[in-house]
Design a protein around this motif. Structure first.
Motif, PDB file in Angstrom:
ATOM      1  N   ASN A   1     -52.824 -64.408 -12.165  1.00 35.70           N
ATOM      2  CA  ASN A   1     -54.056 -64.522 -11.269  1.00 35.70           C
ATOM      3  C   ASN A   1     -53.754 -64.785  -9.844  1.00 35.70           C
ATOM      4  N   VAL A   2     -54.928 -64.016  -9.246  1.00 37.37           N
ATOM      5  CA  VAL A   2     -54.901 -64.166  -7.750  1.00 37.37           C
ATOM      6  C   VAL A   2     -56.443 -63.995  -7.148  1.00 37.37           C
ATOM      7  N   VAL A   3     -57.178 -63.863  -8.168  1.00 37.06           N
ATOM      8  CA  VAL A   3     -58.796 -63.822  -7.684  1.00 37.06           C
ATOM      9  C   VAL A   3     -59.209 -64.977  -7.713  1.00 37.06           C
ATOM     10  N   THR A   4     -60.399 -65.106  -7.073  1.00 39.91           N
ATOM     11  CA  THR A   4     -61.198 -66.524  -6.987  1.00 39.91           C
ATOM     12  C   THR A   4     -62.283 -66.488  -8.029  1.00 39.91           C
ATOM     13  N   SER A   5     -62.588 -65.403  -8.623  1.00 38.85           N
ATOM     14  CA  SER A   5     -63.632 -65.361  -9.627  1.00 38.85           C
ATOM     15  C   SER A   5     -63.328 -64.176 -10.629  1.00 38.85           C
ATOM     16  N   SER A   6     -63.895 -64.488 -11.828  1.00 40.55           N
ATOM     17  CA  SER A   6     -63.318 -63.488 -12.870  1.00 40.55           C
ATOM     18  C   SER A   6     -64.245 -63.748 -14.070  1.00 40.55           C
ATOM     19  N   GLN A   7     -64.433 -62.704 -14.818  1.00 41.29           N
ATOM     20  CA  GLN A   7     -64.934 -62.742 -16.133  1.00 41.29           C
ATOM     21  C   GLN A   7     -64.061 -62.395 -17.114  1.00 41.29           C
ATOM     22  N   VAL A   8     -63.828 -63.404 -17.990  1.00 41.76           N
ATOM     23  CA  VAL A   8     -62.608 -63.485 -18.971  1.00 41.76           C
ATOM     24  C   VAL A   8     -63.233 -63.048 -20.353  1.00 41.76           C
ATOM     25  N   PRO A   9     -62.894 -62.043 -21.033  1.00 44.96           N
ATOM     26  CA  PRO A   9     -63.378 -61.848 -22.250  1.00 44.96           C
ATOM     27  C   PRO A   9     -62.893 -62.839 -23.478  1.00 44.96           C
ATOM     28  N   LEU A  10     -63.917 -63.014 -24.254  1.00 44.28           N
ATOM     29  CA  LEU A  10     -63.426 -63.860 -25.500  1.00 44.28           C
ATOM     30  C   LEU A  10     -63.406 -63.347 -26.641  1.00 44.28           C
ATOM     31  N   GLY A  11     -63.834 -62.263 -27.093  1.00 45.28           N
ATOM     32  CA  GLY A  11     -63.809 -61.600 -28.124  1.00 45.28           C
ATOM     33  C   GLY A  11     -64.951 -61.645 -29.134  1.00 45.28           C
ATOM     34  N   ASN A  12     -65.997 -62.260 -28.649  1.00 48.03           N
ATOM     35  CA  ASN A  12     -67.164 -62.222 -29.457  1.00 48.03           C
ATOM     36  C   ASN A  12     -67.091 -63.076 -30.719  1.00 48.03           C
ATOM     37  N   VAL A  13     -66.464 -64.149 -30.535  1.00 52.35           N
ATOM     38  CA  VAL A  13     -66.167 -65.108 -31.739  1.00 52.35           C
ATOM     39  C   VAL A  13     -66.976 -66.308 -31.705  1.00 52.35           C
ATOM     40  N   ASP A  14     -67.268 -66.902 -32.803  1.00 50.15           N
ATOM     41  CA  ASP A  14     -67.840 -68.211 -33.051  1.00 50.15           C
ATOM     42  C   ASP A  14     -67.036 -69.428 -32.660  1.00 50.15           C
ATOM     43  N   ALA A  15     -67.247 -70.346 -31.735  1.00 51.41           N
ATOM     44  CA  ALA A  15     -66.642 -71.245 -31.397  1.00 51.41           C
ATOM     45  C   ALA A  15     -67.408 -72.629 -30.737  1.00 51.41           C
ATOM     46  N   ARG A  16     -66.894 -73.786 -31.095  1.00 51.94           N
ATOM     47  CA  ARG A  16     -67.735 -75.010 -30.785  1.00 51.94           C
ATOM     48  C   ARG A  16     -67.057 -75.629 -29.218  1.00 51.94           C
ATOM     49  N   ILE A  17     -65.733 -75.565 -29.299  1.00 53.32           N
ATOM     50  CA  ILE A  17     -64.875 -76.148 -28.239  1.00 53.32           C
ATOM     51  C   ILE A  17     -64.263 -74.874 -27.395  1.00 53.32           C
ATOM     52  N   LEU A  18     -64.235 -74.999 -26.253  1.00 49.96           N
ATOM     53  CA  LEU A  18     -63.578 -74.030 -25.321  1.00 49.96           C
ATOM     54  C   LEU A  18     -62.588 -74.828 -24.441  1.00 49.96           C
ATOM     55  N   ARG A  19     -61.367 -74.407 -24.317  1.00 47.84           N
ATOM     56  CA  ARG A  19     -60.373 -75.244 -23.603  1.00 47.84           C
ATOM     57  C   ARG A  19     -59.883 -74.410 -22.435  1.00 47.84           C
ATOM     58  N   ILE A  20     -59.683 -74.649 -21.264  1.00 50.07           N
ATOM     59  CA  ILE A  20     -59.106 -74.042 -20.304  1.00 50.07           C
ATOM     60  C   ILE A  20     -57.660 -74.842 -19.996  1.00 50.07           C
ATOM     61  N   VAL A  21     -56.618 -74.176 -19.857  1.00 48.60           N
ATOM     62  CA  VAL A  21     -55.496 -75.088 -19.550  1.00 48.60           C
ATOM     63  C   VAL A  21     -54.820 -74.430 -18.216  1.00 48.60           C
ATOM     64  N   MET A  22     -54.736 -74.929 -17.308  1.00 51.51           N
ATOM     65  CA  MET A  22     -54.315 -74.383 -15.843  1.00 51.51           C
ATOM     66  C   MET A  22     -52.865 -74.723 -15.836  1.00 51.51           C
ATOM     67  N   HIS A  23     -51.911 -73.938 -15.691  1.00 54.02           N
ATOM     68  CA  HIS A  23     -50.499 -74.110 -15.832  1.00 54.02           C
ATOM     69  C   HIS A  23     -49.819 -74.196 -14.436  1.00 54.02           C
ATOM     70  N   GLU A  24     -50.435 -73.438 -13.442  1.00 49.52           N
ATOM     71  CA  GLU A  24     -49.940 -73.476 -12.214  1.00 49.52           C
ATOM     72  C   GLU A  24     -50.737 -73.113 -11.285  1.00 49.52           C
ATOM     73  N   ALA A  25     -51.003 -73.875 -10.291  1.00 44.34           N
ATOM     74  CA  ALA A  25     -52.126 -73.586  -9.104  1.00 44.34           C
ATOM     75  C   ALA A  25     -51.424 -73.170  -7.944  1.00 44.34           C
ATOM     76  N   ARG A  26     -52.323 -72.549  -7.302  1.00 46.65           N
ATOM     77  CA  ARG A  26     -52.319 -71.739  -5.847  1.00 46.65           C
ATOM     78  C   ARG A  26     -53.119 -72.362  -4.788  1.00 46.65           C
ATOM     79  N   PHE A  27     -52.264 -72.857  -3.980  1.00 47.40           N
ATOM     80  CA  PHE A  27     -52.845 -73.443  -2.747  1.00 47.40           C
ATOM     81  C   PHE A  27     -52.813 -72.856  -1.442  1.00 47.40           C
TER      82      PHE A  27
END
Length: 94
Positions: free
Chosen positions: A68-94
């Motif tokens: 990832n190199v962009v500051t904004s994006s729309q991430v597709p999630l597959g049109n699924v049913d879910a209650r919890i959404l988790r984003i895990v950031m593994h490597e930051a860019r400064f």
């Protein structure tokens, strides 16, 4: 903007703690059909993943990237049913 639709509100992790992945977990309170998520980064995570769960215990990865190199994006999630959404950031860019 993390939860409330106000661009002036945001979530941030500690800048000096980059050794371990950082998680942002959002409980929607009940299951919703999720089509996509809009992410805006002040400092984009180079590597991150988005996972979904119905119960908070069992997660299914819906998206992952290590380029990832962009500051904004729309991430597709597959049109699924879910209650919890988790984003895990593994490597930051400064």
């Amino acid at each position: 903007m993390a939860v409330d639709g106000n661009a002036g509100t945001f979530w941030a992790s500690k800048f000096d703690d980059t050794n371990e992945p950082v998680e942002f977990v959002l409980d929607l309170g009940e299951a919703h059909k999720l089509h996509s998520i809009d992410l805006s980064w002040e400092f984009p995570a180079r590597a991150f993943s988005v996972s979904l769960s119905a119960d908070g215990q069992h997660f299914q990865e819906a998206f992952a990237t290590d380029a990832n190199v962009v500051t904004s994006s729309q991430v597709p999630l597959g049109n699924v049913d879910a209650r919890i959404l988790r984003i895990v950031m593994h490597e930051a860019r400064f």
